[in-house]
Design a protein around this motif. Structure first.
Motif, short mmCIF file in Angstrom:
data_model
loop_
_atom_site.label_atom_id
_atom_site.label_comp_id
_atom_site.label_asym_id
_atom_site.label_seq_id
_atom_site.Cartn_x
_atom_site.Cartn_y
_atom_site.Cartn_z
N THR A 126 38.40 41.47 27.67
CA THR A 126 38.61 42.29 28.99
C THR A 126 37.83 43.85 28.61
OG1 THR A 126 40.87 43.11 28.45
CG2 THR A 126 40.61 41.34 29.81
N TRP A 135 37.67 56.13 32.67
CA TRP A 135 38.22 55.14 33.07
C TRP A 135 39.76 55.17 32.60
CZ3 TRP A 135 39.48 51.57 29.19
CH2 TRP A 135 38.91 51.56 28.15
N ASP A 136 40.87 54.41 33.31
CA ASP A 136 42.15 54.53 32.89
C ASP A 136 42.49 53.15 32.20
OD1 ASP A 136 44.99 54.50 32.63
OD2 ASP A 136 45.19 54.85 34.73
N THR A 138 45.26 51.80 31.80
CA THR A 138 46.31 50.95 32.06
C THR A 138 45.86 50.37 33.42
OG1 THR A 138 47.23 52.91 33.41
CG2 THR A 138 47.94 52.54 31.24
N ARG A 139 44.74 50.87 33.94
CA ARG A 139 44.32 50.21 35.33
C ARG A 139 43.03 49.15 34.95
NH1 ARG A 139 46.52 53.05 39.75
NH2 ARG A 139 47.33 54.86 39.21
N THR A 140 42.35 49.31 33.96
CA THR A 140 41.03 48.63 33.72
C THR A 140 41.53 47.47 32.73
OG1 THR A 140 39.78 50.62 33.89
CG2 THR A 140 38.80 48.86 32.58
N PRO A 142 44.23 44.55 31.25
CA PRO A 142 45.43 43.87 31.75
C PRO A 142 46.81 44.20 30.57
CG PRO A 142 43.94 42.38 31.18
CD PRO A 142 43.12 43.35 31.15
N THR A 148 53.19 46.34 26.28
CA THR A 148 52.54 47.43 27.04
C THR A 148 52.07 48.52 26.22
OG1 THR A 148 53.53 46.82 28.95
CG2 THR A 148 52.55 48.64 29.18
N THR A 152 48.03 49.36 25.78
CA THR A 152 47.56 50.74 26.19
C THR A 152 46.75 51.29 24.86
OG1 THR A 152 49.14 50.73 27.81
CG2 THR A 152 48.27 52.73 27.33
N GLU A 156 43.05 52.63 24.74
CA GLU A 156 42.78 53.87 24.76
C GLU A 156 41.99 54.09 23.57
OE1 GLU A 156 46.63 56.06 26.48
OE2 GLU A 156 46.45 55.65 24.35
N LYS A 159 38.42 53.35 24.39
CA LYS A 159 37.81 54.19 25.21
C LYS A 159 37.41 55.55 24.34
CE LYS A 159 39.20 57.37 28.99
NZ LYS A 159 40.18 57.55 29.86
#
Length: 172
Positions: A126, A135-136, A138-140, A142, A148, A152, A156, A159
Motif C-alpha cells: 500500500t 498526505w495523511d 492514517t487515511r492513506t 490501512p 495501529t 502509523t 509516517e 512519508k
C-alpha cells in the motif's frame, strides 16, 4: 517486608512492557529484494537545524535525528534506512525510492516479536507508488487493529523519507 511484596508486581509490569526485537532479514537481503543485483553506494544526508525543523513541521512527521543514511543504486534509485517507534520497540526498515520520487518498496528489518505480522507484502504494497507530500498516513495506508501505532509510525517514516529524497537530497 510489606514494601518488598508491592515491588515485585510493579517490576513485573515494567518488564512486561518491552517486547524483544525480532530480526526478519539482514540489510543485504532487504536491499536485494528492493533492487535485485544492483550495485549500491552508501551516502549520508545531514540536514541543517532549520531544514530538520522544517521537515518535521511541514510534513508532520516525527524524526529522531537530522542524519539520514542510505545507498544510491547504480542505474537509478535510492534506498534509505530508517527507524521509527513501534508500540513496544523501534522498527528498523528500508525504503526504496525510484528516480521519479515514487516509493518502490519497503522492507522491514527488525520489529517487536509478536508485532511483525503487520508488515505483510500486502500492507507494505500500500506504500508503493506514494510520493512526497502532505498526505495523511492514517487515511492513506490501512491501519491494522492491534498495531495501529506501529502501522502509523512506519507510514509516517516512509512519508519522511520521501520528503528527504525530494527536498533535501543532493543530486548526483
Amino acid at each position: 517486608m510489606h514494601h518488598r511484596l508491592l515491588l515485585v508486581p510493579a517490576m513485573a509490569a515494567v518488564a512486561s512492557q518491552f517486547a524483544p526485537a525480532e530480526d526478519l532479514q539482514t540489510v543485504e537481503e532487504a536491499q536485494q529484494r528492493l533492487y535485485p543485483g544492483a550495485k549500491l553506494t552508501p551516502f549520508e544526508v545531514k540536514l541543517t537545524p532549520e531544514q530538520f525543523a522544517q521537515l518535521k513541521f511541514e510534513y508532520k512527521v516525527p524524526a529522531f535525528r537530522p542524519l539520514f543514511r542510505g545507498w544510491r543504486v547504480e542505474g537509478g534509485g535510492t534506498i534509505f534506512m530508517d527507524q521509527v517507534y513501534g508500540l513496544n520497540d523501534i522498527v528498523t526498515y528500508l525504503v526504496a525510492i525510484d528516480d521519479d520520487g515514487k516509493c518502490r518498496g519497503v522492507e522491514v528489518l527488525t520489529c517487536a516479536d509478536g508485532y511483525c505480522e503487520l508488515y505483510t507484502p500486502q500492507w507494505r504494497g500500500t506504500l508503493v507508488g506514494l510520493t512526497h507530500g502532505r498526505w495523511d498516513p492514517t487515511r492513506t495506508v490501512p491501519m491494522v487493529s492491534g498495531s495501529t501505532q506501529s502501522a502509523t509510525h512506519v507510514a509516517e517514516g516512509v512519508k519522511k523519507m520521501l520528503a528527504v529524497h525530494a527536498r533535501y537530497m543532493p543530486r548526483p
